[in-house]
Design a protein around this motif. Structure first.
Motif, mmCIF file in Angstrom:
data_model
loop_
_atom_site.group_PDB
_atom_site.id
_atom_site.type_symbol
_atom_site.label_atom_id
_atom_site.label_comp_id
_atom_site.label_asym_id
_atom_site.label_seq_id
_atom_site.Cartn_x
_atom_site.Cartn_y
_atom_site.Cartn_z
ATOM 1 N N ASP A 194 0.760 -1.384 -0.073
ATOM 2 C CA ASP A 194 -0.056 -0.083 -0.094
ATOM 3 C C ASP A 194 0.880 1.348 0.185
ATOM 4 N N ARG A 195 1.930 1.236 -0.645
ATOM 5 C CA ARG A 195 2.932 2.296 -0.685
ATOM 6 C C ARG A 195 3.658 2.173 -1.825
ATOM 7 N N ASP A 196 3.553 3.248 -2.845
ATOM 8 C CA ASP A 196 4.416 3.396 -3.983
ATOM 9 C C ASP A 196 5.719 4.126 -3.809
ATOM 10 N N GLU A 197 6.474 3.541 -4.704
ATOM 11 C CA GLU A 197 7.794 4.123 -4.598
ATOM 12 C C GLU A 197 8.237 4.631 -6.034
ATOM 13 N N THR A 198 8.910 5.795 -6.300
ATOM 14 C CA THR A 198 9.496 6.028 -7.725
ATOM 15 C C THR A 198 10.833 6.582 -7.365
ATOM 16 N N VAL A 199 11.583 6.294 -8.693
ATOM 17 C CA VAL A 199 12.895 7.026 -8.939
ATOM 18 C C VAL A 199 12.714 8.060 -9.888
ATOM 19 N N THR A 200 13.127 9.068 -9.769
ATOM 20 C CA THR A 200 13.137 10.126 -10.818
ATOM 21 C C THR A 200 14.553 10.645 -11.456
ATOM 22 N N ALA A 201 15.580 10.668 -10.600
ATOM 23 C CA ALA A 201 16.837 11.177 -10.869
ATOM 24 C C ALA A 201 17.953 10.378 -10.192
ATOM 25 N N VAL A 202 18.909 10.545 -10.785
ATOM 26 C CA VAL A 202 20.194 9.860 -10.218
ATOM 27 C C VAL A 202 21.234 10.978 -10.377
ATOM 28 N N CYS A 203 22.086 11.193 -9.507
ATOM 29 C CA CYS A 203 23.512 12.272 -9.744
ATOM 30 C C CYS A 203 24.614 11.539 -8.966
ATOM 31 N N LEU A 204 25.547 11.721 -9.795
ATOM 32 C CA LEU A 204 27.029 11.265 -9.266
ATOM 33 C C LEU A 204 28.182 12.236 -8.479
ATOM 34 N N PRO A 205 28.712 11.965 -7.564
ATOM 35 C CA PRO A 205 30.020 12.766 -7.025
ATOM 36 C C PRO A 205 30.916 12.939 -7.812
ATOM 37 N N THR A 269 27.870 18.993 -5.325
ATOM 38 C CA THR A 269 28.826 20.266 -5.662
ATOM 39 C C THR A 269 30.130 19.765 -6.124
ATOM 40 N N THR A 270 30.846 20.675 -6.627
ATOM 41 C CA THR A 270 32.217 20.499 -7.322
ATOM 42 C C THR A 270 33.251 19.570 -6.570
ATOM 43 N N TYR A 271 33.281 19.712 -5.217
ATOM 44 C CA TYR A 271 34.432 18.900 -4.419
ATOM 45 C C TYR A 271 33.455 17.693 -3.773
ATOM 46 N N GLY A 272 32.191 17.784 -4.096
ATOM 47 C CA GLY A 272 31.738 16.487 -3.455
ATOM 48 C C GLY A 272 30.988 16.553 -2.179
ATOM 49 N N SER A 273 31.059 17.783 -1.359
ATOM 50 C CA SER A 273 30.600 17.743 -0.105
ATOM 51 C C SER A 273 29.325 17.977 0.356
ATOM 52 N N MET A 274 28.370 18.315 -0.767
ATOM 53 C CA MET A 274 27.007 18.729 -0.538
ATOM 54 C C MET A 274 26.396 18.409 -1.937
ATOM 55 N N VAL A 275 25.188 17.884 -1.505
ATOM 56 C CA VAL A 275 24.200 17.416 -2.628
ATOM 57 C C VAL A 275 22.798 18.015 -2.548
#
Length: 388
Positions: A194-205, A269-275
């Protein structure tokens, strides 16, 4: 796009053996639901605020609200394409059937479907560069359906041997022609009945000191049957596809439960510290991120845009921003968020209100496109001439 060869790209598409033959039962449901919601119906296009699964919106006679009109039992077609050189395009005339010159040539291709799913619907694909070309792979996210329930998945697509493999989906039956998770490792995003899950985006460090990308960030939504959607972001290890952390972003509304919060895009972010997690929230509701929520108020209108910043190591919220107007405001389909060289968030979307410029007072204004920079430090506006 291939990280080693900019002229090589990869696509994933929704495929069905009975296209243009049978009406898709999901399409009929969307039409009924949209009419019940008093949605706008004009020229066969049904407008829905959420754009339905995968961030795909309505437009044209063959795609309404992100749901194809025809077909059923959908699977994924994965295709390698190579950009034709300018010299080749200039020398080759289009055929009678092409009408225009083909700018891509096909390489290998294959079909993919999780073995226990009725449908598989892709929403995103990224190229992951390994330490050597032999370690490269494609990372695909999407949604499966079985018995009416939706589950999210992320799959490591292993490219075939260098010899082109064309038309692998042309077997005697779809079942004979399709590949599945026995060939391509897959992670099912946690789901319950009774709960639907979706994936909409993937991003890489960024890659580590050895030139390897070790993690991926996954964005989507969790939707209980009798409640509003909740956006989520998770950090996944690529070696074993296990979840390192997962954070959910619900909403609240004074005097009632909150509205839908749809996770639609992400950027590191460029140095991978924040998403950054970006998406759209139902108007009248505000992001609920704990103690910091007291500083977030709904703007109004039917939808607002939001951005939440997390630290990449532990997934702690650094700041959150909800913005928009008293009209409709939406994040651009396909993600709508990037970062600049300093790590600031760049968001792209559309508005029918006064975002970044003053406009007339009509109850429904023509749609504007907006591009906005948000500071990596606190989400404040950068160079915004007319802040929302």
């Amino acid at each position: 796009q291939n990280a080693r060869d900019a002229n090589q790209v990869y696509t994933v598409s929704l495929q069905s053996d009975d296209d243009f033959v049978n009406i898709n039962p999901d399409f009929e449901k969307v039409v009924l639901q949209s009419k019940m919601l008093n949605a706008n119906v004009e020229n066969g296009v049904i407008e829905r605020f959420d754009g339905t699964l995968g961030g795909a919106g309505g437009g044209g006679a063959e795609l309404v609200g992100g749901v194809p009109v025809y077909g059923s039992d959908f699977y994924v077609r994965v295709q390698q394409l190579t950009v034709r050189s300018t010299a080749e395009l200039m020398d080759v005339d289009p055929t009678y059937d092409e009408k225009i010159k083909q700018t891509f040539t096909e390489g290998w291709g294959f079909g993919f479907k999780l073995n226990d799913a009725d449908d598989v619907r892709p929403s995103t694909i990224v190229y992951v560069k390994g330490r050597t070309p032999d370690n490269d792979f494609l990372l695909m996210g999407g949604t499966t359906r079985k018995n009416g329930e939706l589950d999210a998945f992320v799959t490591k697509l292993v490219p075939p041997a260098p010899t082109p493999v064309v038309g692998q989906t042309s077997g005697s039956t779809v079942a004979d022609a399709l590949q599945d998770e026995r060939t391509h490792p897959t992670n099912r995003i946690d789901s319950t009945t009774d709960r639907d899950e979706t994936v909409t985006a993937v991003c890489l460090p960024p890659a580590d000191a050895y030139g390897e990308v070790t993690h991926a960030f996954i964005v989507g939504s969790t939707s209980p049957r009798n409640g509003p959607s909740v956006a989520y972001m998770l950090k996944m290890r690529l070696n074993d596809m296990s979840t390192e952390w997962k954070q959910q972003i619900p909403s609240y509304h004074v005097g009632s439960h909150g509205g839908d919060v749809l996770g639609e895009g992400c950027a590191v972010t460029t140095y991978g510290s924040m998403v950054y997690l970006a998406g759209t929230i139902e108007g009248g509701s505000a992001l609920n991120i704990g103690g910091a929520s007291k500083d977030i108020t709904p703007v109004g209108g039917r939808t607002d845009v939001f951005v939440v910043a997390f630290d990449t190591e532990f997934g702690n919220v650094q700041w959150a921003k909800q913005l928009g107007s008293v009209h409709d405001d939406k994040l651009a389909r396909g993600g709508g968020i990037k970062v600049d060289g300093d790590g600031n968030a760049i968001i792209l979307g559309s508005t029918r209100g006064m975002v970044q410029r003053s406009r007339g007072s009509s109850p429904r204004l023509p749609s504007d496109i907006f591009v906005m920079s948000l500071s990596r430090d606190d989400g404040s506006y950068i160079n915004a001439p007319f802040p929302p």
